[in-house]
Design an enzyme around this catalytic site. Structure first.
Site, PDB file in Angstrom:
ATOM      1  N   ARG A  19      11.049 -31.846  -8.594  1.00 27.88           N
ATOM      2  CA  ARG A  19      11.074 -33.025  -9.469  1.00 27.88           C
ATOM      3  C   ARG A  19       9.832 -33.909  -9.337  1.00 27.88           C
ATOM      4  O   ARG A  19       9.622 -34.822 -10.131  1.00 27.88           O
ATOM      5  CB  ARG A  19      12.338 -33.851  -9.182  1.00 27.88           C
ATOM      6  CG  ARG A  19      13.572 -33.282  -9.835  1.00 27.88           C
ATOM      7  CD  ARG A  19      14.834 -33.917  -9.282  1.00 27.88           C
ATOM      8  NE  ARG A  19      15.171 -33.398  -7.960  1.00 27.88           N
ATOM      9  CZ  ARG A  19      16.149 -33.891  -7.181  1.00 27.88           C
ATOM     10  NH1 ARG A  19      16.847 -34.928  -7.578  1.00 27.88           N
ATOM     11  NH2 ARG A  19      16.405 -33.358  -6.004  1.00 27.88           N
ATOM     12  N   GLY A 146      25.682 -34.307  -1.539  1.00 27.57           N
ATOM     13  CA  GLY A 146      26.868 -33.676  -0.988  1.00 27.57           C
ATOM     14  C   GLY A 146      27.863 -34.772  -0.593  1.00 27.57           C
ATOM     15  O   GLY A 146      27.466 -35.819  -0.092  1.00 27.57           O
ATOM     16  N   ASN A 387     -35.442 -45.069  -1.809  1.00 37.17           N
ATOM     17  CA  ASN A 387     -35.254 -44.256  -0.608  1.00 37.17           C
ATOM     18  C   ASN A 387     -35.125 -42.779  -0.913  1.00 37.17           C
ATOM     19  O   ASN A 387     -34.947 -41.988  -0.012  1.00 37.17           O
ATOM     20  CB  ASN A 387     -34.008 -44.736   0.158  1.00 37.17           C
ATOM     21  CG  ASN A 387     -32.745 -44.635  -0.686  1.00 37.17           C
ATOM     22  OD1 ASN A 387     -32.792 -44.890  -1.895  1.00 37.17           O
ATOM     23  ND2 ASN A 387     -31.651 -44.279  -0.076  1.00 37.17           N
TER      24      ASN A 387
END
Ligand code: UD1
Ligand code: CA
Length: 462
Positions: A19, A146, A387
Site C-alpha cells: 500500500r 486480527g 576557482n
C-alpha cells in the site's frame, strides 16, 4: 529494565508494504531522518534484548545495510518468500539457536511503540505465568486487524484474522497489534504445527496464540498503530516529531512553533537556543547553547557552536560555524565551509570548502570556493573566487587583515598577502604581496557631451 529471564527480539521487516506504492521497502521509509524500523528496534534494545534478529526479505540487502549501519549488533535472517508472519518468525530460528528464554516479537512498521509499553508485556507474562503476552488495542476502526477472541471466562482464546473472521467475530473491538512476548520453546514448537489453510494461504503467527495460555496487555491505539500507507507514515512521523520537540523544550530549547519545527532523531541542541518556525535540522547536525536559528533555515550535517546567530532562510550542508558568528539571511554554506569565531557571513554569500577566519566579514553577494581566508579580513560585496578552470578546482588564499574591494574576481590559484588591499572592480590574476595595493581596473575616461551627440535616440511614441 528486565524480568530476570533472558529476552531475545525478532523484528519482522520482510514485507513489501504494497500500500505504500513504492520501490523502496516500507520499513526503510523515513520519519525524522531514520528508517521507521529504527524506532521499534531502539525500543527493544532499551530493554537489553539480545540477540536481536531482524527478518528481512523485500529489498533485503538494502534493509540489512541501512539497519545494520544504525545497529551494528543486530543479526539478520532472510525470508526469501513472504509466506506470512509465522513463516517469518521461523526464518529467525537459526539465528536464535541455543537461546532459551522469551522472544519479543515486533513489527518493524510500528514506530511509535515505547520501551515502557514493551516492559508491560514482560511484566504481564511473568505475573500470569502464561506462555504468551500480546499487545492489543481498541482502535476507533478495527477493520483490517486480527481480532482477539476471548472465552467464556474472558481469557484470550485465539486471534482471528479479519479475512477469516465470522460476522460475529468482526464485531470484536479488541485487535492484535503484532507485538508479542513468547516463551521461546513454546513458540518454535507451536509454529511447526501451523498450517496455511486460511483465507490468505499464509502461515499466521497469530495461530500460535490458541496453542498456549495467553494474556493481553491493552495499549493506546496511537502508540501501536502501524504504517501501511503514506498517510499513516505522515501521521506517525508527526507523532515522533512531537516527542522529539517536547524533549528539546524540556531540555531548555525554545521552539517558537513546535508544530512546524523539524529536528531529526539523534540531533542535540543546547539550552537557551531558539528555533524559529520552519527550521529543519537534519542528519548529523549539532547545535550548541544560545544559538538563534531564524525562520526557514535548513541545516544538514553541520556543527553550530555556542552563541551563533543564523538569520532566516539560510541553507547549510556539511558546514562548521564557530562561536558567536553571524550568518545569513539567505546564506549558503556548502560542504567544507568553516566559518570562524565571530565572523560575519551576510546575504547571498556562498561558501564551499572554504575556511573563513575569525572575525572576518563577507557581508554581501559573494562566492568563496576552495579558499582560505585569514582572520580580520574584509571581503567586499560581489567578490568571486574563480576557482574552476574547466578541469580543476584551484585554491585562493587571503591572508590575515587583507581588504578585498567590492566586485573583485580572485582568479585561482592566487594569494593576497597579509594586510594587502585590492581596489574595487579588480581582476586579480597574480599574487598580491603583503601590505601592497593591487588595482587592475582600467583608468576611467569621461567623454563630455556624449549623450547629446551620440546616444541612441529613444523611438518616439505614436
Ligand atoms: C498482522 C497480524 C494481525 C494484526 C496486524 C497488525 C498476522 C497473521 N496477522 O496482520 O493479526 O492485527 O498484523 O498490524 O500476523 N511480515 C514479514 N513476512 C511476511 C509477512 C509479514 O516479515 O511474510 C512482516 C511485515 O513486514 C510487517 C509485519 O510482518 O512488518 C506485519 O505484516 P503485515 O502484512 O502488515 O500483517 P497484517 O496482515 O497487517
Ligand atoms: Ca500491518
Amino acid at each position: 529494565m528486565s524480568n530476570g529471564r533472558k529476552i531475545a527480539a525478532v523484528v519482522l521487516a520482510a514485507g513489501k508494504g504494497t500500500r505504500m506504492k513504492s520501490e523502496r521497502a516500507k520499513v526503510l521509509h523515513r520519519a525524522s531522518g531514520r528508517p521507521i524500523a529504527y524506532y521499534p528496534i531502539r525500543a527493544a534494545l532499551a530493554l537489553d534484548c539480545s540477540p536481536l534478529v531482524v527478518v528481512v526479505g523485500h529489498q533485503a540487502e538494502q534493509a540489512q545495510s541501512e539497519i545494520g549501519q544504525l545497529f551494528p549488533s543486530a543479526k539478520f535472517a532472510l525470508q526469501k518468500e513472504q509466506l506470512g508472519t509465522g513463516h517469518a518468525v521461523l526464518c529467525a530460528e537459526d539465528a536464535l539457536r541455543g537461546f532459551s528464554g522469551d522472544v519479543l516479537i515486533l513489527a518493524a512498521d510500528v514506530p511509535l511503540v515505547r520501551a515502557e509499553t514493551l516492559q508491560g508485556l514482560i511484566d504481564a507474562k511473568k505475573q500470569s505465568g502464561a506462555q504468551v503476552s500480546l499487545l492489543t488495542s481498541r482502535p476507533k476502526d478495527p477493520r483490517g486487524y486480527g481480532r482477539v477472541v476471548r472465552n467464556a471466562k474472558g481469557e484470550v482464546a485465539r486471534v482471528v484474522e479479519e479475512k477469516d473472521a465470522s460476522p460475529e467475530e468482526k464485531k470484536i473491538g479488541e485487535v492484535n497489534v503484532s507485538i508479542y512476548l513468547f516463551d521461546a520453546d513454546f513458540l518454535f514448537r507451536a509454529l511447526r504445527t501451523v498450517g496455511r489453510g486460511n483465507a490468505q494461504g499464509e502461515y499466521y503467527l497469530t495461530d500460535v496464540v490458541a496453542q498456549g495460555r495467553a494474556v493481553a496487555v491493552l495499549a493506546e491505539e496511537a502508540e501501536v498503530s502501524g504504517v501501511n500507507d503514506r498517510a499513516q507514515l505522515a501521521s506517525s512521523a508527526s507523532q515522533l516529531r512531537q516527542r522529539k520537540n517536547a524533549q528539546l523544550m524540556k531540555d531548555g530549547v525554545t521552539l517558537v512553533d513546535p508544530a512546524v519545527t523539524y529536528v531529526d532523531e539523534g540531533i542535540e541542541v543546547g539550552p537557551d537556543s531558539v528555533l524559529e518556525p520552519l527550521v529543519s535540522l537534519r542528519g548529523k547536525t549539532r547545535v550548541g547553547r544560545a544559538v538563534e536559528i531564524g525562520q526557514g533555515c535548513v541545516i544538514v550535517d553541520s556543527e553550530i557552536a555556542d552563541g551563533v546567530r543564523i538569520l532566516p532562510y539560510s541553507h547549510f550542508e556539511g558546514a562548521k560555524v564557530g562561536r558567536g558568528a553571524i550568518v545569513g539571511p539567505f546564506a549558503r554554506l556548502r560542504p567544507g565551509a568553516q566559518v570562524g569565531e565571530a565572523a560575519h557571513i551576510g546575504n547571498f554569500v556562498e561558501l564551499k570548502k572554504t575556511v573563513f577566519g575569525k572575525g572576518s566579514k563577507a557581508n554581501h553577494l559573494t562566492y568563496l570556493g576552495d579558499a582560505v581566508i585569514g582572520e580580520g579580513c574584509n571581503i567586499g560585496a560581489g567578490t568571486i573566487t574563480c576557482n574552476y578552470d574547466g578541469a580543476n578546482k584551484l585554491p585562493t588564499t587571503v591572508e590575515d587583515g587583507a581588504f578585498i574591494g567590492s566586485d573583485t574576481q580572485l582568479v585561482a590559484p592566487v594569494r593576497v598577502g597579509k594586510g594587502a588591499y585590492v581596489g574595487s572592480g579588480s581582476t586579480i590574476r597574480e599574487d598580491v604581496p603583503p601590505g601592497a595595493l593591487a588595482v587592475s581596473a582600467g583608468k576611467q575616461r569621461n567623454i563630455e557631451g556624449w549623450v547629446a551627440k551620440k546616444a541612441p535616440k529613444k523611438a518616439s511614441k505614436g
